[in-house]
Design an enzyme around this catalytic site. Structure first.
Site, PDB file in Angstrom:
ATOM      1  CE  LYS A  22       9.768   1.594  11.629  1.00 29.17           C
ATOM      2  NZ  LYS A  22       9.903   0.053  11.560  1.00 29.17           N
ATOM      3  CE  LYS A  78       2.594   4.845  11.215  1.00 28.31           C
ATOM      4  NZ  LYS A  78       2.692   3.268  10.960  1.00 28.31           N
ATOM      5  CE  LYS A 135       2.735  -1.529  18.652  1.00 25.11           C
ATOM      6  NZ  LYS A 135       3.388  -2.677  18.322  1.00 25.11           N
TER       7      LYS A 135
HETATM    8  P1  AMP Z   1       2.884  -2.491  14.584  1.00 19.21           P
HETATM    9  O1  AMP Z   1       2.375  -1.682  15.769  1.00 19.21           O
HETATM   10  O2  AMP Z   1       3.556  -1.668  13.612  1.00 19.21           O
HETATM   11  O3  AMP Z   1       3.261  -3.757  14.831  1.00 19.21           O
HETATM   12  O4  AMP Z   1       1.224  -2.563  13.561  1.00 19.21           O
HETATM   13  C1  AMP Z   1       0.691  -3.542  14.183  1.00 19.21           C
HETATM   14  C2  AMP Z   1      -0.733  -3.487  13.133  1.00 19.21           C
HETATM   15  O5  AMP Z   1      -1.377  -2.237  13.649  1.00 19.21           O
HETATM   16  C3  AMP Z   1      -0.256  -3.166  11.541  1.00 19.21           C
HETATM   17  O6  AMP Z   1      -1.230  -4.107  10.750  1.00 19.21           O
HETATM   18  C4  AMP Z   1      -0.556  -2.130  11.458  1.00 19.21           C
HETATM   19  O7  AMP Z   1      -0.968  -1.667   9.982  1.00 19.21           O
HETATM   20  C5  AMP Z   1      -1.615  -1.348  12.366  1.00 19.21           C
HETATM   21  N1  AMP Z   1      -1.637   0.002  12.916  1.00 19.21           N
HETATM   22  C6  AMP Z   1      -0.568   0.423  13.162  1.00 19.21           C
HETATM   23  N2  AMP Z   1      -0.951   1.977  13.299  1.00 19.21           N
HETATM   24  C7  AMP Z   1      -2.219   1.944  13.213  1.00 19.21           C
HETATM   25  C8  AMP Z   1      -2.951   3.206  13.218  1.00 19.21           C
HETATM   26  N3  AMP Z   1      -2.437   4.451  13.725  1.00 19.21           N
HETATM   27  N4  AMP Z   1      -4.299   3.090  12.534  1.00 19.21           N
HETATM   28  C9  AMP Z   1      -4.619   2.067  12.040  1.00 19.21           C
HETATM   29  N5  AMP Z   1      -4.131   1.028  12.109  1.00 19.21           N
HETATM   30  C10 AMP Z   1      -2.458   0.871  12.654  1.00 19.21           C
END
Ligand code: AMP
Ligand code: TRP
Length: 328
Positions: A113, A194, A197
């Site tokens: 980040k 990856k 968002k």
């Molecule tokens: P966040 O969007 O950072 O709040 O992530 C929410 C959940 O989604 C977390 O458990 C992350 O590990 C999972 N996650 C986010 N991006 C990915 C991705 N590209 N592939 C698999 N899991 C993901």
């Protein structure tokens, strides 16, 4: 044996995508039936980067709505906003006093980040400590997450051990639950990074509320290599391997079977089939989403916060006692 507890969190930052769903949220839903489950919209984590307060109000409700649509059932799971339960922050402070800064300096999510130009601040730096507090607060045993959160969970385990060694056996050591396929869903624009968002390119991700047309377009334009054979090879064919994993998770077919079926059919046909599988997987979520209204969601979240505070307070009393912070 005592019933085991599952805990996980999602940041309310909009754009919930296929990676979030296949990597984490799908498991959240499944685990509700066999575990004591606690799921949290982690709004305090989300304010570690710049944000607009008005927009954020919307995004918080939106995140709750998406999770309810995905299948989080407030009658089965404890479900609430992190900021409504002050015990998270209290435990984070205590755990922070036991976290070496050298450990935080090694956290790749923080380093990424900051490298992307996000201003470093104390909240962003100590983000993994708050995450550890989320998990340990409820004495969770199992944490369904995507692969990118592995390092944070390792740190949580270390903190639990350090706390227990110093103050007595209070916290179980939690295990990560990371899917075998789709632990890391890759970007459709660049299959070596990856799906995220925050990528400004909207074609890089399928959102879980995207219409079938949009899903199909994004999958058809997903970046692949030029050799037309469909086979699994993460290094040589990262784009096709990503699509194979996605399709395998959505259909329940093994990757080997999919390769046997689509190996020679060309990327066009294969991508149509992947799109069909993803569209079918997301259809019930879109339809559940349209049935939910904001008033109902607010009611669910208020009730969740009350229950969560009561439960968290019970656990925190033990923490205060063993750390010498009990009421006199
Ligand atoms: P966040 O969007 O950072 O709040 O992530 C929410 C959940 O989604 C977390 O458990 C992350 O590990 C999972 N996650 C986010 N991006 C990915 C991705 N590209 N592939 C698999 N899991 C993901
Ligand atoms: N850090 C997680 C992410 O970015 C979100 C999160 C916060 C979380 N607290 C948690 C996940 C506790 C699991 C358990 O995805």
């Amino acid at each position: 044996m005592e019933r085991q507890t599952v805990f996980s969190g999602l940041q309310p930052t909009g754009n919930v995508h296929l990676g979030n769903y296949l990597g984490a949220l799908r498991n959240w839903v499944k685990l509700q039936d066999s575990y004591d489950s606690v799921y949290c919209v982690v709004d305090l984590h989300a304010i570690t980067v710049d944000y607009d307060p008005q927009q954020f109000e919307q995004d918080r409700i939106e995140a709750a709505k998406v999770l309810l649509a995905v299948g989080i059932d407030p009658d089965k799971s404890l479900f609430y906003f992190q900021s409504q339960v002050p015990q998270h922050s209290e435990l984070a402070w205590i755990l922070g006093t036991m976290t070496p800064t050298g450990v935080l300096n090694r956290m790749t999510q923080y380093k990424d980040k900051v490298a992307r130009g996000i201003p470093a601040n104390l909240g962003l730096y100590s983000y993994p400590v708050l995450m550890a507090a989320d998990i340990l607060l409820y004495h969770a045993n199992l944490v369904p997450i995507g692969d990118d959160q592995r390092q944070h969970l390792e740190m949580t385990r270390d903190l639990a051990e350090r706390f227990n060694n110093r103050f007595g056996e209070v916290f179980p050591i939690p295990d990560a639950l990371i899917p075998e396929t789709t632990a890391r869903v890759m970007s459709f624009a660049d299959p070596t990074s990856k799906m995220s968002k925050s990528d400004p390119n909207e074609k890089s991700r399928v959102l879980i509320l995207d219409s079938p047309d949009v899903v199909r377009k994004k999958i058809k334009s997903a970046m692949t290599d030029s050799d037309p054979e469909v086979r699994f090879d993460r290094d040589e064919k990262p784009g096709i391997s990503n699509l194979l994993e996605i399709m395998s998770t959505c259909t329940g077919e093994s990757i080997d079977n999919l390769v046997a079926e689509y190996g020679g059919s060309g990327y066009g046909v294969f991508k149509e089939a992947v799109a069909d599988a993803v569209i079918a997987e997301l259809a019930p979520i879109r339809s559940a989403y349209t049935q939910l209204d904001d008033e109902e969601i607010a009611r669910i979240m208020r009730r969740g916060a009350l229950d969560a505070r009561t439960r968290a307070e019970g656990f925190q009393q033990t923490v205060r006692q063993v750390t010498g912070l009990a009421p006199v």
